[in-house]
Design an enzyme around this catalytic site. Structure first.
Site, PDB file in Angstrom:
ATOM      1  N   CYS A   2       0.802  -1.233   0.000  1.00 11.07           N
ATOM      2  CA  CYS A   2       0.000   0.000   0.000  1.00 11.07           C
ATOM      3  C   CYS A   2       0.836   1.284   0.000  1.00 11.07           C
ATOM      4  CB  CYS A   2      -0.914   0.061   1.208  1.00 11.07           C
ATOM      5  SG  CYS A   2      -2.016  -1.342   1.374  1.00 11.07           S
ATOM      6  N   ARG A  27       5.772  -0.297  -5.049  1.00  8.73           N
ATOM      7  CA  ARG A  27       5.600  -0.968  -3.755  1.00  8.73           C
ATOM      8  C   ARG A  27       4.689  -2.191  -3.869  1.00  8.73           C
ATOM      9  NH1 ARG A  27       6.656   2.645   0.629  1.00  8.73           N
ATOM     10  NH2 ARG A  27       5.086   1.649   1.920  1.00  8.73           N
ATOM     11  N   TRP A  73      -2.778  -2.893  -1.560  1.00 13.53           N
ATOM     12  CA  TRP A  73      -2.329  -4.283  -1.720  1.00 13.53           C
ATOM     13  C   TRP A  73      -3.228  -5.096  -0.802  1.00 13.53           C
ATOM     14  CZ3 TRP A  73       0.097  -8.192   1.219  1.00 13.53           C
ATOM     15  CH2 TRP A  73       0.712  -9.189   0.471  1.00 13.53           C
ATOM     16  N   ASN A 100      -2.461   2.363   5.362  1.00 16.99           N
ATOM     17  CA  ASN A 100      -1.435   1.386   5.016  1.00 16.99           C
ATOM     18  C   ASN A 100      -1.160   0.576   6.286  1.00 16.99           C
ATOM     19  OD1 ASN A 100       0.772   0.019   4.167  1.00 16.99           O
ATOM     20  ND2 ASN A 100       2.096   1.801   3.876  1.00 16.99           N
ATOM     21  N   GLY A 101      -1.232  -0.750   6.207  1.00 19.77           N
ATOM     22  CA  GLY A 101      -0.965  -1.571   7.397  1.00 19.77           C
ATOM     23  C   GLY A 101      -2.139  -2.492   7.680  1.00 19.77           C
ATOM     24  N   GLU A 488      18.556 -18.150  -3.658  1.00 19.84           N
ATOM     25  CA  GLU A 488      18.249 -16.816  -4.164  1.00 19.84           C
ATOM     26  C   GLU A 488      17.881 -16.871  -5.657  1.00 19.84           C
ATOM     27  OE1 GLU A 488      17.469 -14.145  -2.957  1.00 19.84           O
ATOM     28  OE2 GLU A 488      17.849 -12.626  -4.466  1.00 19.84           O
ATOM     29  N   LYS A 492      14.331 -15.687  -7.207  1.00 23.22           N
ATOM     30  CA  LYS A 492      14.219 -14.685  -8.287  1.00 23.22           C
ATOM     31  C   LYS A 492      13.378 -15.227  -9.431  1.00 23.22           C
ATOM     32  CE  LYS A 492      15.122 -11.867  -6.588  1.00 23.22           C
ATOM     33  NZ  LYS A 492      15.739 -11.526  -5.368  1.00 23.22           N
ATOM     34  N   GLU A 495       9.588 -15.551  -8.422  1.00 20.71           N
ATOM     35  CA  GLU A 495       8.800 -14.351  -8.175  1.00 20.71           C
ATOM     36  C   GLU A 495       8.517 -13.534  -9.426  1.00 20.71           C
ATOM     37  OE1 GLU A 495      10.422 -11.554  -5.317  1.00 20.71           O
ATOM     38  OE2 GLU A 495      12.442 -12.113  -5.862  1.00 20.71           O
ATOM     39  N   HIS A 511      18.381 -37.739  -1.596  1.00 21.69           N
ATOM     40  CA  HIS A 511      17.503 -37.984  -0.457  1.00 21.69           C
ATOM     41  C   HIS A 511      16.054 -37.630  -0.781  1.00 21.69           C
ATOM     42  CE1 HIS A 511      20.940 -38.919   2.006  1.00 21.69           C
ATOM     43  NE2 HIS A 511      21.523 -37.800   1.601  1.00 21.69           N
ATOM     44  N   LYS A 610       6.657  -4.507  -2.435  1.00 24.87           N
ATOM     45  CA  LYS A 610       8.081  -4.214  -2.211  1.00 24.87           C
ATOM     46  C   LYS A 610       8.423  -4.236  -0.719  1.00 24.87           C
ATOM     47  CE  LYS A 610      12.233  -3.222  -3.368  1.00 24.87           C
ATOM     48  NZ  LYS A 610      13.040  -4.370  -3.814  1.00 24.87           N
TER      49      LYS A 610
HETATM   50  C1  F6R Z   1      12.680 -10.950  -3.035  1.00 24.03           C
HETATM   51  C2  F6R Z   1      12.403  -9.875  -2.121  1.00 24.03           C
HETATM   52  C3  F6R Z   1      11.820 -10.208  -0.793  1.00 24.03           C
HETATM   53  C4  F6R Z   1      12.467  -9.334   0.299  1.00 24.03           C
HETATM   54  C5  F6R Z   1      11.784  -9.579   1.645  1.00 24.03           C
HETATM   55  C6  F6R Z   1      12.445  -8.809   2.747  1.00 24.03           C
HETATM   56  O1  F6R Z   1      13.221 -10.489  -4.227  1.00 24.03           O
HETATM   57  O2  F6R Z   1      12.604  -8.735  -2.414  1.00 24.03           O
HETATM   58  O3  F6R Z   1      11.975 -11.556  -0.496  1.00 24.03           O
HETATM   59  O4  F6R Z   1      13.814  -9.635   0.360  1.00 24.03           O
HETATM   60  O5  F6R Z   1      10.443  -9.201   1.554  1.00 24.03           O
HETATM   61  O6  F6R Z   1      12.436  -7.450   2.487  1.00 24.03           O
HETATM   62  P1  F6R Z   1      13.427  -6.469   3.217  1.00 24.03           P
HETATM   63  O7  F6R Z   1      14.795  -6.805   2.785  1.00 24.03           O
HETATM   64  O8  F6R Z   1      12.996  -5.098   2.792  1.00 24.03           O
HETATM   65  O9  F6R Z   1      13.245  -6.692   4.683  1.00 24.03           O
END
Ligand code: F6R
Length: 615
Positions: A2, A27, A73, A100-101, A488, A492, A495, A511, A610
């Site tokens: 949001c 965001r 969101w 927001n929240g 990681e 990537k 997502e 396993h 975000k």
């Molecule tokens: C993946 C991604 C998320 C953030 C996670 C933590 O690409 O961006 O997995 O890493 O939401 O966010 P932060 O680092 O802002 O605490």
């Protein structure tokens, strides 16, 4: 997650609201709306993107001197026009709210208000705020005080902006657990959840603190803090000048923010490591003036983080244990906060977060403190974030704003910072003679250049993207410190391309996951030329023997020869401690190019946000 923008000025603010919403799009959101003053409060909402809201604004020729706007969101209730903000409470004087929240006690407030005759038109938790303020306004005929009293009853995290139809000459805003920033302009005042939305009108900003409630008019503002007094005690907050440049938040010549941010990594890492550009020795002061004393008494490290930042923590564990000889645990913040872990005052809590506003990470860090851990260190990319403010020690990654939802440059700068932490602790624990420290610093100084080299594999990676785009699943393998890098890479890919991807420590294949291998399951392997390479090669043979298609990222000198079902891309020679950082690059590029082929929304993947400011 949001976004809020509000504006009150001497000219039409609707364009400012729309531009602000566009800047907040990154965001993550699924619906948008605004309220503006036009002989009362007029509302426009859409269950779509901001550009659809812009069309509505155009059709209505919407104009007004004050307004609040929002990207939602969805948490409570599906994405729909009805659930989009702003929410109204009717009655003699309409009240509009953007939020927001999450309001955790929304159900009990809703029941209470329904019993008092209030009718709800959405499924959201946010709507209760509007009606609660309306209810309080009946008790106390002062809008500002009514907001203070309503906010005092809310549990959970919120940033809100509120307007009252009878007094459109002011906007009231409140912050508790979610960021909110005031923009102080010459001809008006503004509020947003993110500085980037304010830069169009002003660089003078105030970061509201927990419990702050502010009233804005077009020529003035005042702030009270309500942590100790429901109606608030007046407070002065410093006006900061934001140095964020339009270049930093613009796309420039890139097609996507993610692409820009992948290619910004050499400079982001160079900025983060700037302090070692002229030194032969690292001091703990890099982490705060108290760090020397705190590190001396640190016997163990506990890393708390989520998502990509959690992966950075997992990599750091290998470094901290190997180089600094210090025991290290890494925990997913959302799990840690609900466990009953055994605390130890001599354990330093390290919270890693790009945004510094991730609800789970913040809660986990504070929970760790409550349990008895004495000190915390935040590694974070946002200077005024809650995490930075709440930690005892801090290190700012200087990646610049990360706008693509998928984290890239934040990750590599986190890793660079964690290497600095490793060197610092290793030195303080007498595990790093001066000569070795100098060598390590030289190695780190070389990192930006090494990243530039790694980025050169892009055309080769792009060639692979077509094959992946046809698949529904992918497996990522790594061993040792490269296992979190495989995690990681898988994160990537899933997502932004929506391909189901899992990472395994390659030794775990037999396993269980080996059962998944067939020609429909591409297997990506991270194969640096380290002491585990031979073990990894055996694991790759297990895949080949079962008809799997292998995509291997190897170092220049590894003896892995490509064949029909074994594709190899070589980076430069093995980079020692830097290797996991460099091996991240082709995985980011792979995800990016697969997403391009699939035509997904790279910067704003579906369902994701975000900064995850709610649980
Ligand atoms: C993946 C991604 C998320 C953030 C996670 C933590 O690409 O961006 O997995 O890493 O939401 O966010 P932060 O680092 O802002 O605490």
């Amino acid at each position: 997650m949001c976004g809020i923008i509000g504006a009150i000025a001497k000219a039409n603010v609707v364009p400012v609201l729309l531009e602000g919403l566009q800047r907040l799009e990154y965001r993550g959101y699924d619906s948008a709306g605004l309220v503006f003053t036009d002989y009362g409060l007029k509302r426009l909402r859409t269950a779509g993107r901001v550009h659809q809201l812009c069309k509505l604004v155009e059709q209505e020729n919407a104009q007004g001197f004050a307004g609040i706007a929002h990207t939602r969101w969805a948490t409570h209730g599906k994405p729909s026009e009805q659930n989009a903000h702003p929410h109204f409470s009717g009655g003699e004087s309409r009240i509009a709210v953007v939020h927001n929240g999450i309001i955790e006690n929304h159900e009990s407030i809703r029941t209470f208000l329904k019993n008092h005759g209030y009718q709800f038109s959405s499924e959201t938790d946010s709507e209760v705020i509007a009606h609660l303020i309306a209810f309080k306004l009946k008790e106390i005929p002062d809008f500002f005080k009514a907001v203070c009293l309503a906010v005092a009853e809310l549990q959970g995290a919120y940033a809100i902006a509120v307007m009252e139809e009878a007094h459109p000459e002011r906007i009231i805003v409140a912050r508790h657990g979610a960021p909110l920033i005031l923009g102080i302009g010459k001809d008006g005042n503004y509020v947003a959840s993110d500085v980037s939305a304010l830069l169009q009108v002003t660089r003078d900003v105030i970061y509201l603190e927990e419990g702050d409630i502010a009233e804005l008019s077009n020529h003035s503002f005042h702030i009270v803090n309500c942590l100790h007094d429901q109606l608030g005690e007046p407070v002065n907050r410093i006006i900061h000048e934001s140095h964020l440049s339009n270049e930093e938040i613009g796309l420039g010549s890139y097609a996507h923010y993610m692409q820009k941010e992948i290619f910004e990594q050499p400079s982001a890492v160079a900025n983060t490591l700037e302090m070692i550009s002229n030194t032969q020795s690292i001091t703990p002061n890099l982490f705060g003036s108290e760090a020397g004393k705190i590190f001396l008494n640190t016997k163990q490290i506990l890393i708390l983080a989520c998502g990509t930042s959690y992966h950075a923590g997992l990599v750091a564990r290998y470094w901290l244990e190997k180089v600094a000889g210090i025991p290290c645990n890494v925990e997913i913040a959302s799990e840690y906060r609900y466990r009953n872990p055994v605390s130890d005052p001599a354990t330093l809590v390290v919270a890693i977060s790009q945004s510094g506003e991730t609800a789970d990470t913040l809660a986990a860090m504070n929970y760790a403190k409550k349990l008895g851990h004495t000190y915390s260190l935040a590694i974070c990319n946002v200077p005024e974030s809650a995490l930075i403010r709440q930690a005892d020690l801090r290190f700012l990654t200087r990646a610049g704003p990360e706008i693509g939802v998928a984290s890239t440059k934040a990750f590599t700068t986190q890793l660079a910072s964690l290497l600095l932490l490793t060197i610092t602790l290793a030195k303080m624990r007498h595990r790093l003679p001066a000569h070795d420290e100098r060598q390590l610093i030289l190695t780190l100084r070389h990192l930006p250049n090494a990243l530039k080299q790694a980025l050169k594999v892009e055309p080769l990676v792009k060639n692979w993207a077509q094959n992946f785009a046809q698949k529904r699943h992918a497996l990522f393998l790594g061993r040792g410190v490269h296992y979190p890098i495989a995690m990681e890479g898988a994160l990537k890919l899933k997502e932004i391309s929506y391909i189901h991807a899992e990472a395994y420590a390659a030794g775990e294949l037999k396993h269980g996951p080996l059962a998944l291998i067939d020609d429909e399951m591409p297997v990506v392997a991270i194969a640096p030329s380290n002491q585990l390479l031979d073990k990894l090669k055996s694991n790759l043979q297990e895949v080949q023997a079962r008809g799997g298609e292998l995509y291997v990222f190897a170092d220049a000198d590894s003896q892995i020869t490509p064949s029909e079902h074994l594709h190899v891309i070589r980076l430069t020679e093995y980079a020692g401690l830097l290797s996991p950082i460099l091996h991240t690059i082709p995985l980011q590029l792979l995800a990016y190019h697969v997403a391009l082929v699939k035509g997904t929304d790279v910067d704003k993947p579906r369902n994701l946000a975000k900064a995850v400011t709610v649980e």
